[in-house]
Design a protein around this motif. Structure first.
Motif, PDB file in Angstrom:
ATOM      1  N   PHE A  56     -10.490  -6.441  -0.298  1.00 28.60           N
ATOM      2  CA  PHE A  56      -9.626  -5.142  -0.486  1.00 28.60           C
ATOM      3  C   PHE A  56      -9.140  -4.545   0.751  1.00 28.60           C
ATOM      4  N   ASP A  57      -9.848  -4.637   2.197  1.00 23.18           N
ATOM      5  CA  ASP A  57      -8.542  -4.682   3.841  1.00 23.18           C
ATOM      6  C   ASP A  57      -7.558  -5.247   3.632  1.00 23.18           C
ATOM      7  N   ILE A  58      -7.279  -6.363   2.842  1.00 24.83           N
ATOM      8  CA  ILE A  58      -6.274  -6.917   3.064  1.00 24.83           C
ATOM      9  C   ILE A  58      -5.181  -6.563   1.615  1.00 24.83           C
ATOM     10  N   LEU A  59      -5.785  -6.000   0.225  1.00 25.18           N
ATOM     11  CA  LEU A  59      -4.777  -5.425  -0.413  1.00 25.18           C
ATOM     12  C   LEU A  59      -4.225  -4.472   0.034  1.00 25.18           C
ATOM     13  N   PHE A  60      -5.176  -3.544   0.781  1.00 23.85           N
ATOM     14  CA  PHE A  60      -4.912  -2.121   0.851  1.00 23.85           C
ATOM     15  C   PHE A  60      -3.502  -2.093   2.504  1.00 23.85           C
ATOM     16  N   PHE A  61      -4.294  -3.365   3.740  1.00 25.78           N
ATOM     17  CA  PHE A  61      -3.630  -3.575   4.305  1.00 25.78           C
ATOM     18  C   PHE A  61      -1.311  -3.652   3.979  1.00 25.78           C
ATOM     19  N   SER A  62      -2.012  -3.962   3.226  1.00 24.71           N
ATOM     20  CA  SER A  62      -0.304  -5.171   2.657  1.00 24.71           C
ATOM     21  C   SER A  62       0.253  -3.455   1.416  1.00 24.71           C
ATOM     22  N   VAL A  63      -0.638  -3.127   0.926  1.00 25.01           N
ATOM     23  CA  VAL A  63       0.289  -1.855  -0.408  1.00 25.01           C
ATOM     24  C   VAL A  63       0.197  -0.832   0.919  1.00 25.01           C
ATOM     25  N   VAL A  64       0.031  -0.520   2.339  1.00 24.56           N
ATOM     26  CA  VAL A  64       0.606   0.714   3.300  1.00 24.56           C
ATOM     27  C   VAL A  64       1.238  -0.608   3.504  1.00 24.56           C
ATOM     28  N   ASP A  65       1.703  -2.056   4.216  1.00 27.58           N
ATOM     29  CA  ASP A  65       2.759  -1.958   4.662  1.00 27.58           C
ATOM     30  C   ASP A  65       4.343  -1.936   3.878  1.00 27.58           C
ATOM     31  N   LEU A  66       3.624  -2.298   2.408  1.00 27.17           N
ATOM     32  CA  LEU A  66       5.549  -2.557   2.058  1.00 27.17           C
ATOM     33  C   LEU A  66       5.554  -1.063   1.685  1.00 27.17           C
ATOM     34  N   ALA A  67       4.594  -0.579   1.474  1.00 26.70           N
ATOM     35  CA  ALA A  67       5.426   1.356   1.410  1.00 26.70           C
ATOM     36  C   ALA A  67       5.890   1.490   2.593  1.00 26.70           C
ATOM     37  N   SER A  68       4.951   1.388   3.545  1.00 26.67           N
ATOM     38  CA  SER A  68       5.888   1.661   5.436  1.00 26.67           C
ATOM     39  C   SER A  68       6.760   0.726   5.771  1.00 26.67           C
ATOM     40  N   GLN A  69       6.945  -0.612   5.474  1.00 29.14           N
ATOM     41  CA  GLN A  69       7.483  -1.413   6.191  1.00 29.14           C
ATOM     42  C   GLN A  69       7.244  -1.662   6.974  1.00 29.14           C
ATOM     43  N   SER A  70       5.867  -1.244   7.996  1.00 32.54           N
ATOM     44  CA  SER A  70       5.466  -1.151   9.248  1.00 32.54           C
ATOM     45  C   SER A  70       4.103  -1.727   9.216  1.00 32.54           C
ATOM     46  N   PHE A  71       4.070  -3.117  10.200  1.00 33.99           N
ATOM     47  CA  PHE A  71       2.662  -4.044  10.200  1.00 33.99           C
ATOM     48  C   PHE A  71       1.347  -3.028  10.952  1.00 33.99           C
ATOM     49  N   ILE A  72       2.335  -1.956  12.254  1.00 33.44           N
ATOM     50  CA  ILE A  72       1.212  -1.337  12.800  1.00 33.44           C
ATOM     51  C   ILE A  72       1.020  -0.220  11.979  1.00 33.44           C
ATOM     52  N   LEU A  73       1.504   0.464  11.654  1.00 35.50           N
ATOM     53  CA  LEU A  73       0.433   1.962  10.608  1.00 35.50           C
ATOM     54  C   LEU A  73      -0.128   1.246  10.230  1.00 35.50           C
ATOM     55  N   ALA A  74      -0.055  -0.294   8.762  1.00 41.19           N
ATOM     56  CA  ALA A  74      -0.912  -0.558   8.056  1.00 41.19           C
ATOM     57  C   ALA A  74      -2.305  -0.953   8.945  1.00 41.19           C
ATOM     58  N   ALA A  75      -2.428  -1.398  10.123  1.00 38.78           N
ATOM     59  CA  ALA A  75      -3.383  -2.193   9.993  1.00 38.78           C
ATOM     60  C   ALA A  75      -4.179  -0.320  11.042  1.00 38.78           C
ATOM     61  N   ILE A  76      -2.953   0.581  11.786  1.00 37.26           N
ATOM     62  CA  ILE A  76      -4.157   2.047  12.064  1.00 37.26           C
ATOM     63  C   ILE A  76      -4.975   1.711  10.576  1.00 37.26           C
ATOM     64  N   LEU A  77      -3.816   2.145   9.605  1.00 42.85           N
ATOM     65  CA  LEU A  77      -4.492   2.822   8.688  1.00 42.85           C
ATOM     66  C   LEU A  77      -5.698   2.273   7.949  1.00 42.85           C
ATOM     67  N   THR A  78      -5.500   1.204   7.888  1.00 44.12           N
ATOM     68  CA  THR A  78      -6.795  -0.316   7.195  1.00 44.12           C
ATOM     69  C   THR A  78      -7.837   0.217   8.359  1.00 44.12           C
ATOM     70  N   TYR A  79      -8.176   0.238   9.214  1.00 42.90           N
ATOM     71  CA  TYR A  79      -8.858   0.285  10.014  1.00 42.90           C
ATOM     72  C   TYR A  79      -9.844   1.935   9.886  1.00 42.90           C
TER      73      TYR A  79
END
Length: 960
Positions: A907-930
């Motif tokens: 679930f964490d991996i998929l949440f991180f990936s969905v945010v990243d694919l939508a925003s093209q930002s690993f940093i934003l994906a990491a923050i929202l995942t945490y």
């Protein structure tokens, strides 16, 4: 402080009686009887005035000419008599075919200008030149047709050329250019001047520049044929058909002698043969000694008049209208690097930089063997072409395409009306250029099909060039046939999806047995769908992770090119799979959360009273002896420990997120997700950065998540939990030391049991006795902790009978009746006393059940079969006796975060990936995942604490 500000003035801002002073960068007034010159940078005398003094036009003195010499010489210094009139500038003028003579042979100024007639007879064949200052030999077509310098009827005079009227001449062309996007047609001054003459000169004399010029006019008209009139392309086709006997060039049937190669032919399906029948005769590699990674595009360039300019390499940004550094511009032609460039360009800059159109025939250079360099013609797909109803250069169906050869970047010539010296009314810009490189299927040596350049034009109506702008883009894309990969993906999804159905059916069957129900009802169907959602999410996750890692490894590590990344449009299915996986996994996660928050749990206290105490009986005034009370603090302590381990995981979530982000952004693993052939983790700031591949982004991030999680699990299991702290095992030990067992039911008739009965008989003792008991246990001077004699098994999976469940529910109903209607409460006792009695009753019932007191509700202890462990279900149904299954794996963690690490991690991996694919930002994906981890952990802790207090009668105020 003095400001360094000056007014902004341009030459166009100066009036007719002012000039632009370049030293002052401002307008300055002209003197008396003077006006601004044509360039606006100096002054000249007005008509009828001659110059007396001039220092270069900045300081001029003028003098009026006398009445009998009202004309001014061409140089402006003298007055002269003009017998045949004056021009608007005050100079003498002469009729056509006469030249103006102002001085004698020795340079002496004449009093009266002469108009000398040029001799057009056979002996001289002379005529005045364009400036009217000298007699020159007249154009050869005049001589050939009329044997003079006149082109009288019935001969045809067009474009400064003379043609003999005869049968078979090309029809008269329409000098109009259609701008379909604007819905207007422009009567082009360039076409009016040159169309007919170019066609006639090409047809009659095979004039090379005339043929090229005619071809260029066809290209400016978007290679389109009009069915109602004969336009430039119609004339070109007429000549192409009429010159069949002229032969072909380089054995190419579409390249006629003396004519430019404009079309590949109009046979249906020809485009697919051109693009797919032949392979490009060289190979490309990414790595190794035979490194050949540069696409050597070269173009033959022509001007609008048909003159060959030069061979030009595309390196240096010839086709890229957006400005950039040389290194980044040349990156477009590095094989395997997907290149994208787009920007807005002002129309004024376009008019300045591309006043004259340049036409290109594009080729790809290669080594043809024997050291000889050869070139391969690159076809053009003109998206604006309108040939006829058979061909539409849109969509992916090659059979409907009509391929062409020549193209241009900017046409600011054909849109000029009436006067070629004026600004155009309309310009046409190549706003979209794409070079497509396609890999041959099943190749192992980097073989490609011939490249294709796709050009899309934008028509711009000139209104205010300073404020108008055009969005332009240049792209180099690499593609291969993805149908086989898609079929394999579909097969994998189909097979694994079918297995997921079977696995979900087994889960549903196991759930039905554990709930003690044998009826297939709506709840059963709903539960099956929940199980299937989780399993199908795993299927999508496995397929997408496998796909991402496959492309990451095979694309980045290949030497000879055998695979190319899917195009962004081909990634849509992949992104859809990730979205489906996330949605289904989120549904499974919420189901897991709700299930864990609804478990039944009770702490069995084995401690018995030690001795008796005297107690006053309220209302009777007497003192009686009673059993000494048992301390509740041990139960509170165990409840708090259980509350703490509810959200303990096998990994550290914060470290997981930070480690993934560190490797992606700091170490540079994110560079592996770029659509280029480089596998380097670092990029120079001066080098071109290719666009991201969504498949590679998911592959890199998912691989890092999984790798770091596996390392964490190994570290915690092998090192941390063994040598530092194992909270799960410590909880089991603590239960035994506290003399408290844990009885929990995750299903109606299934749950877990932690046997915490102290081998010392009691745990409510002082420090000295506690230490003595632990010492005796360490020296094996007492019995073992297991439920069965001489065993150490303390944790069990339990499958209870329906009778046992009914008794449990009856007591539990009394335990929780305080939340029911007031009429159900015992009027003789308050709520607290009733709850206390119910708690004591439950404790007594469960302890007697464990001690085999109730023969009608007895249980047996056995080992689970291997197949039962694999399938996660029980084959035996507890009809008369409950069944305790030995469990050394602490399976009670299934009701905690700890036992569901796989679900949480996915679930964490998929949440991180969905945010990243939508925003093209690993940093934003990491923050929202945490953040989502912390939010759900808070919800799980808070609601789990409330459920614990409700089911165990532990006051929530003591849960800290």
């Amino acid at each position: 402080a003095r400001g360094f500000s000056v007014p902004l003035q341009r030459p166009a801002d100066c009036g007719a009686d002012h000039y632009f002073d370049s030293s002052r960068l401002a307008c300055a007034p002209c003197g008396a009887n003077q006006r601004q010159n044509a360039g606006g940078s100096s002054c000249v005398c007005e008509p009828g005035y001659r110059m007396v003094f001039s220092n270069g036009g900045f300081s001029v003195t003028c003098e009026k000419c006398p009445e009998n010499m009202s004309g001014v010489t061409q140089d402006g210094w003298n007055c002269i008599t003009c017998p045949k009139g004056l021009t608007s500038k005050g100079n003498c003028k002469c009729p056509d075919n006469e030249i103006l003579v102002e001085r004698s042979m020795d340079g002496v100024l004449l009093n009266e200008a002469l108009c000398v007639h040029c001799n057009g007879s056979e002996q001289s064949f002379s005529a005045s030149d364009a400036s009217g200052s000298r007699c020159v030999r007249c154009e050869k077509t005049f001589i050939e047709v009329s044997k003079s310098c006149d082109c009288s009827s019935p001969n045809i005079l067009t474009g400064g050329l003379c043609f003999l009227a005869r049968e078979g001449l090309p029809p008269k062309g329409v000098a109009a250019v259609r701008f379909a996007q604007l819905g207007i047609t422009v009567a082009s001054a360039w076409f009016l001047k040159n169309l007919q003459s170019s066609a006639l000169a090409c047809w009659m004399y095979s004039n090379l520049t005339a043929c090229q010029a005619l071809g260029n006019m066809c290209v400016m008209n978007m290679n389109s044929l009009s069915s109602s009139s004969t336009d430039a392309c119609g004339l070109f086709q007429y000549i192409f058909v009429s010159t069949t006997r002229a032969g072909i060039i380089h054995s190419i049937p579409y390249w006629r002698n003396n004519l430019p190669w404009l079309y590949y032919g109009d046979q249906p399906g020809l485009a697919s043969q051109v693009l797919e029948k032949n392979h490009f005769p060289t190979t490309f590699t990414f790595k190794g000694t035979d490194k050949d990674v540069t696409l050597k595009f070269i173009a033959a360039s022509f001007d609008a008049a048909g003159n060959f300019l030069k061979w030009q390499s595309l390196e240096g940004g010839i086709l890229q209208l957006c400005p950039d550094t040389q290194t980044k511009l040349n990156a477009a032609y590095v094989f395997g690097t997907t290149y994208q460039q787009s920007c807005k360009i002002s129309v004024s800059k376009i008019l300045l930089d591309f006043a004259n159109p340049v036409f290109y025939d594009l080729f790809l250079e290669y080594n043809g063997g024997n050291g000889q360099q050869r070139v391969w013609a690159v076809p053009v797909l003109n998206l604006n072409l309108q040939y006829n109803e058979k061909f539409v250069n849109q969509g992916s169906n090659m059979n409907n395409w009509l391929l062409t050869r020549r193209f241009f970047l900017v046409d600011a010539l054909s849109g000029k009306e009436n006067d070629l010296g004026k600004s155009p009314r309309v310009i046409r810009i190549a706003s979209k250029i794409t070079i497509s490189i396609r890999l041959v299927s099943h190749t192992q040596r980097g073989t490609i099909y011939p490249p294709l350049i796709t050009v899309g034009y934008t028509d711009v109506l000139i209104q205010n060039p300073e404020t108008q702008s055009v969005m332009v883009s240049f792209k180099v894309s690499y593609e291969m046939n993805q149908s086989e990969a898609q079929i394999q993906t579909d097969i994998a999804l189909g097979v694994l999806g079918g297995l997921a159905v079977l696995w979900s059916l087994l889960k549903t069957a196991g759930w039905k047995r554990r709930t003690g129900s044998s009826i297939i009802d709506l709840q059963t169907v709903f539960r099956f769908l929940l199980f299937y959602a989780g399993d199908l999410a795993n299927v999508f996750f496995i397929v997408t992770v496998g796909t991402g890692i496959y492309w990451l490894v095979f694309f980045k590590a290949q030497q000879f090119v055998s695979v190319l990344l899917p195009l962004p449009s081909q990634e849509e299915d992949f992104v859809t799979y990730i979205a489906c996986a996330f949605s289904l996994k989120a549904l499974q996660f919420l189901h897991l959360l709700v299930s864990q928050l609804a478990i039944d749990i009770f702490f069995i206290d084995w401690e018995r009273p030690k001795g008796k105490v005297l107690k006053a009986v309220e209302g009777e005034g007497v003192i009686k002896s009673a059993a000494a009370p048992v301390s509740i603090w041990r139960t509170y302590f165990i409840a708090n420990e259980w509350n703490e381990i509810q959200t303990v995981r096998k990994i550290n979530p914060l470290f997981q997120v930070l480690a993934v982000l560190f490797f992606l952004e700091v170490v540079g693993f994110s560079n592996l997700a770029l659509m280029d052939a480089s596998s380097s983790l670092t990029r120079s700031s001066e080098s071109y950065v290719a666009p991201w591949s969504r498949i590679l982004r998911f592959g890199v991030s998912a691989a890092l998540w999984i790798a770091i999680a596996i390392l964490q699990v190994i570290f915690f299991a092998v090192i941390y939990e063994r040598f530092v702290e194992d909270k799960i095992s410590q909880f089991v030990d603590l239960c035994c030391v506290s003399n408290i067992s844990v009885f929990l039911l995750s299903h109606n008739c299934f749950g877990h049991y932690i046997h915490g009965r102290s081998v010392h008989g009691h745990a409510d003792t002082n420090m000295e006795e506690m230490n003595m008991n632990l010492k005796r246990e360490a020296e094996n001077l007492c019995s073992q902790r297991g439920l069965l004699p001489n065993t150490d098994g303390q944790t069990f999976q339990i499958s209870i009978s329906r009778k046992m469940r009914l008794n449990y529910d009856w007591i539990h109903e009394t335990l929780t009746r305080k939340r029911g209607p007031a009429r159900l409460l015992d009027s003789s006792a308050n709520t607290f006393e009733q709850s206390t009695r119910a708690y004591n009753a439950m404790n007594k019932f469960l302890s007697s059940f464990i001690d085999h007191v109730h023969k009608e509700m007895d249980y047996i202890v056995k080992d689970k079969l291997l197949l039962e462990r694999i399938l996660g279900m029980e084959f035996m149904e507890p009809i008369e006796k409950s069944i305790f299954y030995n469990d050394e794996g602490h399976s009670f963690t299934d009701v905690l975060y700890y036992g569901n690490e796989t679900t949480l991690l996915i679930f964490d991996i998929l949440f991180f990936s969905v945010v990243d694919l939508a925003s093209q930002s690993f940093i934003l994906a990491a923050i929202l995942t945490y953040l989502q981890q912390e939010i759900f952990r808070f919800i799980r802790n808070t609601l789990g604490q409330k459920n614990l207090a409700s089911k165990t009668l532990v006051d929530q105020r003591f849960l800290i």
